[in-house]
Write a protein that holds these residues in place. Structure first.
Motif, PDB file in Angstrom:
ATOM      1  N   PHE A   8      38.077  30.156  33.266  1.00  0.00           N
ATOM      2  CA  PHE A   8      37.728  29.863  34.649  1.00  0.00           C
ATOM      3  C   PHE A   8      38.558  30.710  35.612  1.00  0.00           C
ATOM      4  CE2 PHE A   8      38.491  27.514  38.585  1.00  0.00           C
ATOM      5  CZ  PHE A   8      37.189  27.402  39.050  1.00  0.00           C
ATOM      6  N   THR A   9      39.842  30.823  35.347  1.00  0.00           N
ATOM      7  CA  THR A   9      40.718  31.610  36.200  1.00  0.00           C
ATOM      8  C   THR A   9      40.313  33.077  36.201  1.00  0.00           C
ATOM      9  OG1 THR A   9      42.537  30.105  35.687  1.00  0.00           O
ATOM     10  CG2 THR A   9      43.127  32.216  36.645  1.00  0.00           C
ATOM     11  N   ALA A  10      40.051  33.622  35.023  1.00  0.00           N
ATOM     12  CA  ALA A  10      39.672  35.031  34.915  1.00  0.00           C
ATOM     13  C   ALA A  10      38.309  35.293  35.548  1.00  0.00           C
ATOM     14  CB  ALA A  10      39.670  35.452  33.449  1.00  0.00           C
ATOM     15  N   ILE A  11      37.354  34.392  35.357  1.00  0.00           N
ATOM     16  CA  ILE A  11      36.022  34.576  35.944  1.00  0.00           C
ATOM     17  C   ILE A  11      36.094  34.505  37.455  1.00  0.00           C
ATOM     18  CG2 ILE A  11      33.764  33.476  36.191  1.00  0.00           C
ATOM     19  CD1 ILE A  11      33.909  32.855  33.202  1.00  0.00           C
ATOM     20  N   ALA A  12      36.797  33.528  38.000  1.00  0.00           N
ATOM     21  CA  ALA A  12      36.912  33.408  39.452  1.00  0.00           C
ATOM     22  C   ALA A  12      37.600  34.631  40.049  1.00  0.00           C
ATOM     23  CB  ALA A  12      37.679  32.137  39.811  1.00  0.00           C
ATOM     24  N   ALA A  13      38.660  35.106  39.413  1.00  0.00           N
ATOM     25  CA  ALA A  13      39.373  36.272  39.923  1.00  0.00           C
ATOM     26  C   ALA A  13      38.513  37.527  39.856  1.00  0.00           C
ATOM     27  CB  ALA A  13      40.669  36.484  39.136  1.00  0.00           C
ATOM     28  N   SER A  14      37.756  37.713  38.768  1.00  0.00           N
ATOM     29  CA  SER A  14      36.946  38.932  38.683  1.00  0.00           C
ATOM     30  C   SER A  14      35.747  38.898  39.607  1.00  0.00           C
ATOM     31  CB  SER A  14      36.501  39.248  37.279  1.00  0.00           C
ATOM     32  OG  SER A  14      36.408  38.185  36.461  1.00  0.00           O
ATOM     33  N   ALA A  42      35.472  45.189  37.455  1.00  0.00           N
ATOM     34  CA  ALA A  42      35.557  43.728  37.395  1.00  0.00           C
ATOM     35  C   ALA A  42      35.770  43.248  35.961  1.00  0.00           C
ATOM     36  CB  ALA A  42      34.302  43.101  37.980  1.00  0.00           C
ATOM     37  N   ILE A  43      35.131  43.908  35.000  1.00  0.00           N
ATOM     38  CA  ILE A  43      35.300  43.522  33.597  1.00  0.00           C
ATOM     39  C   ILE A  43      36.727  43.810  33.127  1.00  0.00           C
ATOM     40  CG2 ILE A  43      34.597  44.089  31.238  1.00  0.00           C
ATOM     41  CD1 ILE A  43      31.744  44.447  32.376  1.00  0.00           C
ATOM     42  N   ILE A  44      37.244  44.964  33.487  1.00  0.00           N
ATOM     43  CA  ILE A  44      38.628  45.307  33.127  1.00  0.00           C
ATOM     44  C   ILE A  44      39.599  44.347  33.802  1.00  0.00           C
ATOM     45  CG2 ILE A  44      40.426  47.068  33.371  1.00  0.00           C
ATOM     46  CD1 ILE A  44      38.185  49.150  32.935  1.00  0.00           C
ATOM     47  N   PHE A  45      39.338  44.009  35.051  1.00  0.00           N
ATOM     48  CA  PHE A  45      40.172  43.057  35.779  1.00  0.00           C
ATOM     49  C   PHE A  45      40.142  41.688  35.088  1.00  0.00           C
ATOM     50  CE2 PHE A  45      41.052  40.206  39.406  1.00  0.00           C
ATOM     51  CZ  PHE A  45      42.272  40.718  39.782  1.00  0.00           C
ATOM     52  N   TRP A  46      38.961  41.262  34.601  1.00  0.00           N
ATOM     53  CA  TRP A  46      38.834  39.994  33.889  1.00  0.00           C
ATOM     54  C   TRP A  46      39.698  39.998  32.639  1.00  0.00           C
ATOM     55  CZ3 TRP A  46      37.497  38.230  29.076  1.00  0.00           C
ATOM     56  CH2 TRP A  46      37.220  36.874  28.973  1.00  0.00           C
ATOM     57  N   ILE A  47      39.650  41.085  31.895  1.00  0.00           N
ATOM     58  CA  ILE A  47      40.439  41.183  30.659  1.00  0.00           C
ATOM     59  C   ILE A  47      41.931  41.106  30.967  1.00  0.00           C
ATOM     60  CG2 ILE A  47      41.082  42.742  28.767  1.00  0.00           C
ATOM     61  CD1 ILE A  47      38.135  43.701  28.815  1.00  0.00           C
ATOM     62  N   VAL A  48      42.368  41.815  31.998  1.00  0.00           N
ATOM     63  CA  VAL A  48      43.794  41.805  32.366  1.00  0.00           C
ATOM     64  C   VAL A  48      44.231  40.406  32.789  1.00  0.00           C
ATOM     65  CG1 VAL A  48      45.452  42.652  34.077  1.00  0.00           C
ATOM     66  CG2 VAL A  48      43.897  44.241  32.962  1.00  0.00           C
ATOM     67  N   ILE A  49      43.450  39.743  33.629  1.00  0.00           N
ATOM     68  CA  ILE A  49      43.808  38.394  34.087  1.00  0.00           C
ATOM     69  C   ILE A  49      43.848  37.425  32.900  1.00  0.00           C
ATOM     70  CG2 ILE A  49      42.999  36.414  35.450  1.00  0.00           C
ATOM     71  CD1 ILE A  49      44.314  38.550  37.121  1.00  0.00           C
ATOM     72  N   VAL A  51      44.392  38.087  29.667  1.00  0.00           N
ATOM     73  CA  VAL A  51      45.529  38.389  28.788  1.00  0.00           C
ATOM     74  C   VAL A  51      46.837  37.921  29.423  1.00  0.00           C
ATOM     75  CG1 VAL A  51      46.877  40.279  27.792  1.00  0.00           C
ATOM     76  CG2 VAL A  51      44.401  40.257  27.552  1.00  0.00           C
ATOM     77  N   VAL A  52      47.011  38.178  30.704  1.00  0.00           N
ATOM     78  CA  VAL A  52      48.229  37.738  31.392  1.00  0.00           C
ATOM     79  C   VAL A  52      48.312  36.216  31.397  1.00  0.00           C
ATOM     80  CG1 VAL A  52      49.356  37.640  33.655  1.00  0.00           C
ATOM     81  CG2 VAL A  52      48.513  39.809  32.785  1.00  0.00           C
ATOM     82  N   HIS A  53      47.191  35.546  31.634  1.00  0.00           N
ATOM     83  CA  HIS A  53      47.174  34.085  31.638  1.00  0.00           C
ATOM     84  C   HIS A  53      47.571  33.542  30.263  1.00  0.00           C
ATOM     85  CE1 HIS A  53      45.615  30.000  32.099  1.00  0.00           C
ATOM     86  NE2 HIS A  53      45.705  30.208  33.389  1.00  0.00           N
ATOM     87  N   GLN A  54      47.044  34.130  29.196  1.00  0.00           N
ATOM     88  CA  GLN A  54      47.401  33.687  27.842  1.00  0.00           C
ATOM     89  C   GLN A  54      48.877  33.950  27.544  1.00  0.00           C
ATOM     90  OE1 GLN A  54      45.784  31.862  25.942  1.00  0.00           O
ATOM     91  NE2 GLN A  54      43.668  32.103  26.501  1.00  0.00           N
ATOM     92  N   PHE A  55      49.367  35.109  27.955  1.00  0.00           N
ATOM     93  CA  PHE A  55      50.773  35.447  27.729  1.00  0.00           C
ATOM     94  C   PHE A  55      51.687  34.465  28.442  1.00  0.00           C
ATOM     95  CE2 PHE A  55      54.569  37.697  29.294  1.00  0.00           C
ATOM     96  CZ  PHE A  55      55.185  37.958  28.076  1.00  0.00           C
ATOM     97  N   LEU A  56      51.389  34.168  29.701  1.00  0.00           N
ATOM     98  CA  LEU A  56      52.228  33.243  30.456  1.00  0.00           C
ATOM     99  C   LEU A  56      52.140  31.827  29.906  1.00  0.00           C
ATOM    100  CD1 LEU A  56      51.682  34.499  34.100  1.00  0.00           C
ATOM    101  CD2 LEU A  56      53.687  34.809  32.656  1.00  0.00           C
ATOM    102  N   ARG A  57      50.966  31.436  29.445  1.00  0.00           N
ATOM    103  CA  ARG A  57      50.829  30.093  28.881  1.00  0.00           C
ATOM    104  C   ARG A  57      51.653  29.951  27.609  1.00  0.00           C
ATOM    105  NH1 ARG A  57      45.209  27.761  26.864  1.00  0.00           N
ATOM    106  NH2 ARG A  57      45.807  28.993  25.054  1.00  0.00           N
ATOM    107  N   LYS A  58      51.658  30.971  26.763  1.00  0.00           N
ATOM    108  CA  LYS A  58      52.457  30.915  25.534  1.00  0.00           C
ATOM    109  C   LYS A  58      53.942  30.958  25.836  1.00  0.00           C
ATOM    110  CE  LYS A  58      49.100  32.865  22.392  1.00  0.00           C
ATOM    111  NZ  LYS A  58      48.750  34.005  21.545  1.00  0.00           N
ATOM    112  N   ARG A  59      54.305  31.725  26.841  1.00  0.00           N
ATOM    113  CA  ARG A  59      55.719  31.906  27.168  1.00  0.00           C
ATOM    114  C   ARG A  59      56.317  30.662  27.816  1.00  0.00           C
ATOM    115  NH1 ARG A  59      58.527  36.863  30.430  1.00  0.00           N
ATOM    116  NH2 ARG A  59      60.639  36.203  29.964  1.00  0.00           N
TER     117      ARG A  59
END
Length: 62
Positions: A8-14, A42-49, A51-59
């Motif tokens: 949801f976060t990545a879709i809204a941001a892209s 927009a697709i590249i932006f979705w992927i970046v958002i 990946v960053v969201h997953q990284f921060l959630r794990k961290r």
């Protein structure tokens, strides 16, 4: 606390990125809009958002 899905976060941001990019290109150039380039961005932006969201959630997970 109810957390939102990373999808949801990545879709809204892209979607917002896509709309803002199209508007800026239209108002700045007043010529044809490169729809493929904007969609690819927009697709590249979705992927970046995502990946960053997953990284921060794990961290910072509890």
């Amino acid at each position: 606390m109810n957390k939102k899905s990373p999808f949801f976060t990545a879709i809204a941001a892209s979607i917002l990125y896509f709309i803002i990019l199209i508007l800026l290109r239209y108002f700045a150039d007043h010529s044809s809009i490169d729809w493929q380039g904007a969609l690819l961005g927009a697709i590249i932006f979705w992927i970046v958002i995502f990946v960053v969201h997953q990284f921060l959630r794990k961290r910072y997970s509890d």
